[in-house]
Design a protein around this motif. Structure first.
Motif, PDB file in Angstrom:
ATOM      1  N   TRP A  10       1.263  -1.063  -0.225  1.00 40.05           N
ATOM      2  CA  TRP A  10      -0.348  -0.020   0.368  1.00 40.05           C
ATOM      3  C   TRP A  10       1.041   1.147  -0.275  1.00 40.05           C
ATOM      4  O   TRP A  10       1.867   1.224   0.425  1.00 40.05           O
ATOM      5  N   ALA A  16      -4.734   3.642   8.660  1.00 39.94           N
ATOM      6  CA  ALA A  16      -6.583   3.808   8.579  1.00 39.94           C
ATOM      7  C   ALA A  16      -7.213   2.574   7.983  1.00 39.94           C
ATOM      8  O   ALA A  16      -6.805   1.105   8.402  1.00 39.94           O
ATOM      9  N   ARG A  17      -6.818   2.474   5.998  1.00 37.81           N
ATOM     10  CA  ARG A  17      -7.729   2.318   5.839  1.00 37.81           C
ATOM     11  C   ARG A  17      -6.714   0.485   5.753  1.00 37.81           C
ATOM     12  O   ARG A  17      -7.777  -0.241   5.784  1.00 37.81           O
ATOM     13  N   SER A  20      -6.867  -1.192   8.772  1.00 36.37           N
ATOM     14  CA  SER A  20      -7.939  -2.040   8.802  1.00 36.37           C
ATOM     15  C   SER A  20      -8.470  -3.301   8.170  1.00 36.37           C
ATOM     16  O   SER A  20      -8.918  -4.424   8.632  1.00 36.37           O
ATOM     17  N   ILE A  21      -8.116  -3.557   6.287  1.00 37.13           N
ATOM     18  CA  ILE A  21      -7.751  -4.512   5.849  1.00 37.13           C
ATOM     19  C   ILE A  21      -7.211  -5.583   6.595  1.00 37.13           C
ATOM     20  O   ILE A  21      -7.561  -6.703   6.593  1.00 37.13           O
ATOM     21  N   GLU A  89      -7.574  -5.029  -1.721  1.00 40.67           N
ATOM     22  CA  GLU A  89      -8.620  -4.986  -1.186  1.00 40.67           C
ATOM     23  C   GLU A  89      -9.190  -5.168  -0.279  1.00 40.67           C
ATOM     24  O   GLU A  89     -10.179  -5.064   1.127  1.00 40.67           O
ATOM     25  N   GLU A  90      -8.540  -6.562  -0.442  1.00 38.05           N
ATOM     26  CA  GLU A  90      -9.779  -7.728   1.095  1.00 38.05           C
ATOM     27  C   GLU A  90      -8.904  -9.298   0.801  1.00 38.05           C
ATOM     28  O   GLU A  90      -7.566  -9.424  -0.166  1.00 38.05           O
TER      29      GLU A  90
END
Length: 95
Positions: A10, A16-17, A20-21, A89-90
């Protein structure tokens, strides 16, 4: 102890995001996993605050590890390493 060394995929790092993932994926792994910077102390990969406290930046090497001797531990580390290295993203269904 099994471990994987990967570079954070990333661009914004584990903030943050992306954190969290990653934390959701680590929690779902089914085995206890730690995460650390290459020369740092490991923290619980299932803890959002612990992961954010690392301050891991994009491209920086991190170490994912588990002491679990369970057969699924290697698969869990492979999946988490792929997630981090590719900045997904997942969590991927397969490695």
């Amino acid at each position: 102890m099994a471990e994987r060394r990967v570079n954070v995929g990333w661009a914004e790092g584990l903030h943050a995001r992306p954190a969290s993932i990653f934390v959701r994926a680590a929690t779902a792994a089914g085995v206890p996993v730690t995460i650390a910077k290459a020369d740092g102390s490991p923290v619980n990969a299932a803890s959002m605050l612990a992961v954010l406290s690392l301050g891991a930046t994009g491209g920086e090497e991190i170490v994912l590890a588990t002491d679990s001797g369970a057969p699924e531990a290697e698969v869990a580390l492979d999946r988490l390493a792929k997630l981090v290295a590719e900045g997904l993203e997942e969590l991927p269904e397969t490695v």
